[in-house]
Design an enzyme around this catalytic site. Structure first.
Site, PDB file in Angstrom:
ATOM      1  N   CYS A   1      30.288  41.725  42.272  1.00 13.18           N
ATOM      2  CA  CYS A   1      28.932  42.287  42.241  1.00 13.18           C
ATOM      3  C   CYS A   1      28.168  41.574  41.137  1.00 13.18           C
ATOM      4  O   CYS A   1      28.703  41.354  40.058  1.00 13.18           O
ATOM      5  CB  CYS A   1      28.994  43.789  41.952  1.00 13.18           C
ATOM      6  SG  CYS A   1      27.391  44.613  42.084  1.00 13.18           S
TER       7      CYS A   1
ATOM      8  N   CYS B   1      26.894  47.283  35.988  1.00 11.54           N
ATOM      9  CA  CYS B   1      26.891  48.664  35.503  1.00 11.54           C
ATOM     10  C   CYS B   1      28.077  48.809  34.553  1.00 11.54           C
ATOM     11  O   CYS B   1      29.201  48.416  34.885  1.00 11.54           O
ATOM     12  CB  CYS B   1      26.973  49.632  36.677  1.00 11.54           C
ATOM     13  SG  CYS B   1      25.631  49.337  37.850  1.00 11.54           S
TER      14      CYS B   1
ATOM     15  N   GLU C   1      38.351  44.795  48.923  1.00 16.94           N
ATOM     16  CA  GLU C   1      39.137  45.989  49.186  1.00 16.94           C
ATOM     17  C   GLU C   1      38.374  46.973  50.062  1.00 16.94           C
ATOM     18  O   GLU C   1      37.152  47.052  50.015  1.00 16.94           O
ATOM     19  CB  GLU C   1      39.516  46.650  47.850  1.00 16.94           C
ATOM     20  CG  GLU C   1      40.571  45.824  47.137  1.00 16.94           C
ATOM     21  CD  GLU C   1      40.852  46.273  45.715  1.00 16.94           C
ATOM     22  OE1 GLU C   1      42.018  46.182  45.312  1.00 16.94           O
ATOM     23  OE2 GLU C   1      39.938  46.701  45.023  1.00 16.94           O
TER      24      GLU C   1
ATOM     25  N   CYS D   1      35.813  53.606  53.110  1.00 13.73           N
ATOM     26  CA  CYS D   1      34.909  53.060  52.099  1.00 13.73           C
ATOM     27  C   CYS D   1      34.998  51.541  52.184  1.00 13.73           C
ATOM     28  O   CYS D   1      36.078  50.974  52.018  1.00 13.73           O
ATOM     29  CB  CYS D   1      35.366  53.568  50.728  1.00 13.73           C
ATOM     30  SG  CYS D   1      34.448  52.855  49.363  1.00 13.73           S
TER      31      CYS D   1
ATOM     32  N   CYS E   1      31.524  50.410  35.517  1.00 11.61           N
ATOM     33  CA  CYS E   1      32.106  50.070  36.824  1.00 11.61           C
ATOM     34  C   CYS E   1      33.014  48.848  36.710  1.00 11.61           C
ATOM     35  O   CYS E   1      32.611  47.814  36.184  1.00 11.61           O
ATOM     36  CB  CYS E   1      30.989  49.799  37.829  1.00 11.61           C
ATOM     37  SG  CYS E   1      31.593  49.187  39.407  1.00 11.61           S
TER      38      CYS E   1
ATOM     39  N   CYS F   1      36.626  55.434  43.045  1.00 12.68           N
ATOM     40  CA  CYS F   1      35.323  54.799  42.873  1.00 12.68           C
ATOM     41  C   CYS F   1      35.298  53.936  41.629  1.00 12.68           C
ATOM     42  O   CYS F   1      35.691  54.391  40.560  1.00 12.68           O
ATOM     43  CB  CYS F   1      34.239  55.837  42.666  1.00 12.68           C
ATOM     44  SG  CYS F   1      34.038  56.934  44.005  1.00 12.68           S
TER      45      CYS F   1
HETATM   46  N1  SAH Z   1      27.009  49.103  44.341  1.00 14.37           N
HETATM   47  C1  SAH Z   1      26.766  50.328  44.986  1.00 14.37           C
HETATM   48  C2  SAH Z   1      27.949  50.820  45.798  1.00 14.37           C
HETATM   49  C3  SAH Z   1      29.319  50.713  45.191  1.00 14.37           C
HETATM   50  S1  SAH Z   1      29.750  51.734  43.836  1.00 14.37           S
HETATM   51  C4  SAH Z   1      26.332  51.367  44.017  1.00 14.37           C
HETATM   52  O1  SAH Z   1      26.395  51.139  42.824  1.00 14.37           O
HETATM   53  O2  SAH Z   1      25.884  52.420  44.456  1.00 14.37           O
HETATM   54  C5  SAH Z   1      30.160  53.316  44.527  1.00 14.37           C
HETATM   55  C6  SAH Z   1      29.963  54.477  43.514  1.00 14.37           C
HETATM   56  O3  SAH Z   1      31.018  54.521  42.540  1.00 14.37           O
HETATM   57  C7  SAH Z   1      28.676  54.321  42.745  1.00 14.37           C
HETATM   58  O4  SAH Z   1      28.000  55.535  42.624  1.00 14.37           O
HETATM   59  C8  SAH Z   1      29.183  53.893  41.399  1.00 14.37           C
HETATM   60  O5  SAH Z   1      28.239  54.135  40.429  1.00 14.37           O
HETATM   61  C9  SAH Z   1      30.441  54.702  41.270  1.00 14.37           C
HETATM   62  N2  SAH Z   1      31.342  54.200  40.236  1.00 14.37           N
HETATM   63  C10 SAH Z   1      31.451  52.940  39.782  1.00 14.37           C
HETATM   64  N3  SAH Z   1      32.382  52.871  38.813  1.00 14.37           N
HETATM   65  C11 SAH Z   1      32.875  54.103  38.642  1.00 14.37           C
HETATM   66  C12 SAH Z   1      33.883  54.658  37.805  1.00 14.37           C
HETATM   67  N4  SAH Z   1      34.565  53.901  36.978  1.00 14.37           N
HETATM   68  N5  SAH Z   1      34.137  55.977  37.906  1.00 14.37           N
HETATM   69  C13 SAH Z   1      33.463  56.732  38.783  1.00 14.37           C
HETATM   70  N6  SAH Z   1      32.515  56.264  39.616  1.00 14.37           N
HETATM   71  C14 SAH Z   1      32.208  54.970  39.534  1.00 14.37           C
HETATM   72 FE1  SF4 Z   2      27.792  46.805  41.313  1.00 14.40          FE
HETATM   73 FE2  SF4 Z   2      29.489  48.621  40.355  1.00 14.40          FE
HETATM   74 FE3  SF4 Z   2      26.921  48.725  39.662  1.00 14.40          FE
HETATM   75 FE4  SF4 Z   2      27.649  49.358  42.162  1.00 14.40          FE
HETATM   76  S1  SF4 Z   2      28.219  50.474  40.309  1.00 14.40           S
HETATM   77  S2  SF4 Z   2      25.928  48.041  41.541  1.00 14.40           S
HETATM   78  S3  SF4 Z   2      29.347  47.903  42.462  1.00 14.40           S
HETATM   79  S4  SF4 Z   2      28.354  47.063  39.169  1.00 14.40           S
END
Ligand code: SAH
Ligand code: SF4
Length: 393
Positions: free
Chosen positions: A139, A143, A119, A132, A146, A369
């Site tokens: 991934c 996390c 996406e 974006c 996420c 995000c």
């Molecule tokens: N993998 C990279 C880039 C993609 S995530 C990273 O982790 O930085 C982009 C941003 O969205 C990151 O800061 C991530 O922590 C945040 N993010 C992920 N899941 C989220 C959620 N459910 N609500 C708000 N932000 C979130």
């Molecule tokens: Fe991967 Fe989501 Fe963690 Fe970014 S925030 S490193 S996309 S699992």
């Protein structure tokens, strides 16, 4: 058979026409670095004296005019166009669906080779338009807040697929052939879509070099922000090899909590991560590191957390981006209350850091995000399985 029967010429044609190749198997000109493009042109027999000029013309067709076929490259001879078409393709990811949110955000579900889907999200704002983009299908990191992290990695995106997301958005926005000074719709790029860009650093670097190239898409390095969960050794490479802006998915102020939220922290602790930030080149008030901080109710959102945060980043030119948690089905967290987020922001602000609260965009289309996840990959890997996966990092 009469003398005028056309049998012979037809046979002749059939024999001389090369078997039509499957165009999708040909090398893609999109995504080639400048050196690769030169080599490709030499290999198909473009005369040495002409290579430089043809190279410049083709680069312009691809990245200034955004053409999708060789026929449109009208300043190349028919012969060269035909030779290019026989040997290469100009391919981009294919739009499977496009959703437009009530706030104007556009989310593209894109199909790439192998049938995988990623996406990209376009976010229009008054002073800018941010695209974006994704760097991986899924991934490998997990996390816990996420949504993308619940999807197992399928593969890294190629350079063409990363650049291709920019091209697709500009096709959709009809943003080609800009005159100098024209307002740009896609004025900024953030590598904040699916995936960890620093587990695909080489391709991300080459793609961003194409995006920054002055004779093509020409986005300034200061308008590109790469977000990472904290792959420390690769952060040094970003500074040296890309030079774009850096965002860190920080999210916690103690190793204990960060180990749980951002499991890569078990490998690269907060201290080590912050050292890489302090060492990041060209830091100044004009070039600050963005610390992203997702606000999770009762997990990382106390006043004490806010105070610890400003202490930790002391001395680093920084901005703190507070992200209200975007929920997804089955998520084990809740969003902090507005009051709590503002209280947290006040403490960070009082310490001299700008702390904008990110307004969730495109929520109605799950474009915010951490909500990105392709439809084909919804089958969820169990948490336990993923927890085990991180041990191998
Ligand atoms: N993998 C990279 C880039 C993609 S995530 C990273 O982790 O930085 C982009 C941003 O969205 C990151 O800061 C991530 O922590 C945040 N993010 C992920 N899941 C989220 C959620 N459910 N609500 C708000 N932000 C979130
Ligand atoms: Fe991967 Fe989501 Fe963690 Fe970014 S925030 S490193 S996309 S699992």
């Amino acid at each position: 058979m009469s003398a005028s029967a056309p049998a012979a010429p037809i046979t002749q044609d059939v024999l001389t026409i090369p078997r039509k190749q499957d165009a999708s198997a040909l090398p893609n000109l999109v995504g080639m670095t400048r050196d690769q493009l030169t080599e490709a042109l030499v290999n198909v027999g473009i005369k040495e004296k002409q290579v430089k000029m043809r190279h410049g013309q083709i680069w312009q067709w691809l990245y200034v005019k955004g053409v999708r076929s060789f026929d449109e490259m009208t300043n190349l001879s028919k012969d060269i166009r035909a030779r290019l078409a026989e040997n290469f393709q100009i391919a981009r990811p294919e739009i499977v669906t496009k959703q437009v949110s009530s706030d104007g955000t556009r989310k593209y579900l894109l199909r790439i080779q192998g049938g995988h889907e990623v996406e990209a999200v376009y976010i229009p704002e008054t002073d800018r338009g941010t695209l974006c983009i994704s760097s991986q299908v899924g991934c490998t990191l997990t996390c816990s807040f996420c949504h993308t992290g619940t999807q197992k990695l399928v593969r890294n995106l190629t350079v063409a697929e990363i650049v291709g997301q920019i091209l697709v958005a500009r096709d959709d926005l009809d943003e080609w052939d800009l005159a100098p000074g024209d307002k740009r719709l896609v004025s900024n790029i953030v590598l904040m879509g699916m995936g960890e860009p620093l587990y695909n650093t080489d391709n991300v670097r080459d793609a961003m070099k194409i995006a920054m190239d002055d004779s093509g898409i020409a986005l300034s390095r200061r308008r590109i922000t790469l977000s990472t969960s904290g792959i420390v050794p690769e952060i040094y490479r970003v500074g040296e090899e890309i030079g774009c802006m850096l965002a860190i998915s920080f999210h916690a102020t103690t190793d204990d909590v960060r180990d749980k939220l951002v499991p890569i922290n078990r490998k690269h602790k907060i201290d080590e991560l912050l050292q890489a930030c302090r060492d990041y080149p060209r830091l100044s008030n004009a070039e600050r590191i963005t610390f992203e901080y997702v606000m999770l109710k009762d997990v990382n959102d106390s006043d004490e957390d806010a105070r610890r945060l400003v202490k930790l980043i002391e001395g680093i030119p920084a901005k703190i981006n507070l992200i209200p948690f975007n929920p997804w089905p089955g998520a084990p967290y809740e969003r902090s209350s507005n009051n709590r987020i503002h209280k947290f922001a006040d403490i960070v602000n009082a310490a001299g850091y700008s702390s904008p609260i990110r307004k969730p965009r495109g929520e109605d289309i799950m474009a915010a995000c951490g909500q990105l996840k392709s439809a084909t990959e919804r089958a969820r890997k169990s948490r336990a399985q993923m927890e085990r996966g991180i041990e191998g990092l």
